[in-house]
Motif scaffolding. Structure first.
Motif, short mmCIF file in Angstrom:
data_model
loop_
_atom_site.label_atom_id
_atom_site.label_comp_id
_atom_site.label_asym_id
_atom_site.label_seq_id
_atom_site.Cartn_x
_atom_site.Cartn_y
_atom_site.Cartn_z
N LEU A 1 0.84 -1.19 0.00
CA LEU A 1 0.00 0.00 0.00
C LEU A 1 0.88 1.24 0.00
CD1 LEU A 1 -2.72 -1.08 2.60
CD2 LEU A 1 -2.89 -1.06 0.12
N PRO A 2 0.34 2.39 -0.46
CA PRO A 2 1.14 3.62 -0.47
C PRO A 2 1.67 3.94 0.92
CG PRO A 2 -0.87 3.91 -1.72
CD PRO A 2 -0.98 2.57 -1.05
N PHE A 3 2.97 4.22 0.99
CA PHE A 3 3.57 4.57 2.27
C PHE A 3 3.01 5.90 2.75
CE2 PHE A 3 5.86 0.94 1.73
CZ PHE A 3 7.02 0.81 2.47
N GLU A 4 2.74 5.99 4.04
CA GLU A 4 2.12 7.18 4.62
C GLU A 4 3.17 8.27 4.85
OE1 GLU A 4 -0.12 8.60 8.76
OE2 GLU A 4 0.37 6.47 8.42
N ASN A 5 2.84 9.46 4.42
CA ASN A 5 3.66 10.64 4.69
C ASN A 5 3.21 11.19 6.04
OD1 ASN A 5 4.98 13.09 4.71
ND2 ASN A 5 4.26 13.76 2.71
#
Length: 205
Positions: A1-5
């Motif tokens: 999943l997209p890595f969280e900023n």
């Protein structure tokens, strides 16, 4: 999943997306793994996710979930491999590095995940650590180019062209930068430029 900023820092967004895409591309090299496409994964960008729900929706057995914090000239990357069915932690780690070491972080995460989920043939093990460039500035320009291209706006695509061209300037043998340039020219309907960029990428790799 997209890595969280984690800090929602716009200047760090391309690093989060870049790490995510790099892992998708690396893990997709393995014939014994079914890896969800970027488009499917990025539908969950910015959303609170429940491993069991997302796993069912994507029909996957495990999720790679990550968080990125950039502060004081250091990049902290936390990553976790989660079993979808039991919502169980399988493997996790945290890496605090200088931005110039992002290559090594990506390589390490991909290798650890591959070792955890399957026993891979030696040839595939070597692919995971393969770098398309050794030039750090070229790599960052490539990540920025992908970040802006993926906005799929005229301005974003034009910025993507600029960053991919800068990546090529930094490393003229960087095949991935030519593929990015080809994507941009295709989106802009520059057919001949797109063809030339793709042929150059194939010539290099």
């Amino acid at each position: 999943l997209p890595f969280e900023n984690v800090k929602a820092d716009p200047n760090s967004e391309y690093i989060c997306d870049g790490i995510t895409e790099s892992l998708i591309n690396s893990l997709a090299q393995f014939t014994n793994l079914r890896v969800i496409s970027r488009n499917s994964a990025f539908r969950y960008k910015g959303r609170q996710v429940d491993a069991q729900t997302v796993g069912r929706e994507l029909k996957v057995e495990a999720l790679v979930i990550g968080r990125v914090v950039v502060a004081n000239d250091l990049v902290s990357v936390s990553v976790e491999l989660v079993d979808r069915s039991a919502d169980r932690h399988i493997w996790g780690a945290q890496y605090v590095r200088n931005p110039t070491d992002l290559f090594a972080v990506h390589d390490t995460i991909a290798r650890k995940i591959s070792e955890t989920v399957s026993a891979l043939p030696a040839q595939r093990q070597q692919l995971i650590g393969r770098r398309h460039t050794e030039n750090h500035e070229a790599y960052l320009c490539y990540l920025k180019g992908r970040y802006f291209f993926n906005k799929l706006t005229p301005d974003g695509v034009e910025k993507g062209v600029d960053y991919f061209q800068e990546a090529i300037k930094q490393d003229p043998n960087y095949a991935l930068a030519y593929t990015g340039l080809g994507d941009c020219h295709t989106s802009l309907a520059h057919r001949e430029d797109a063809k030339n960029a793709v042929l150059k990428a194939l010539e290099l790799d």
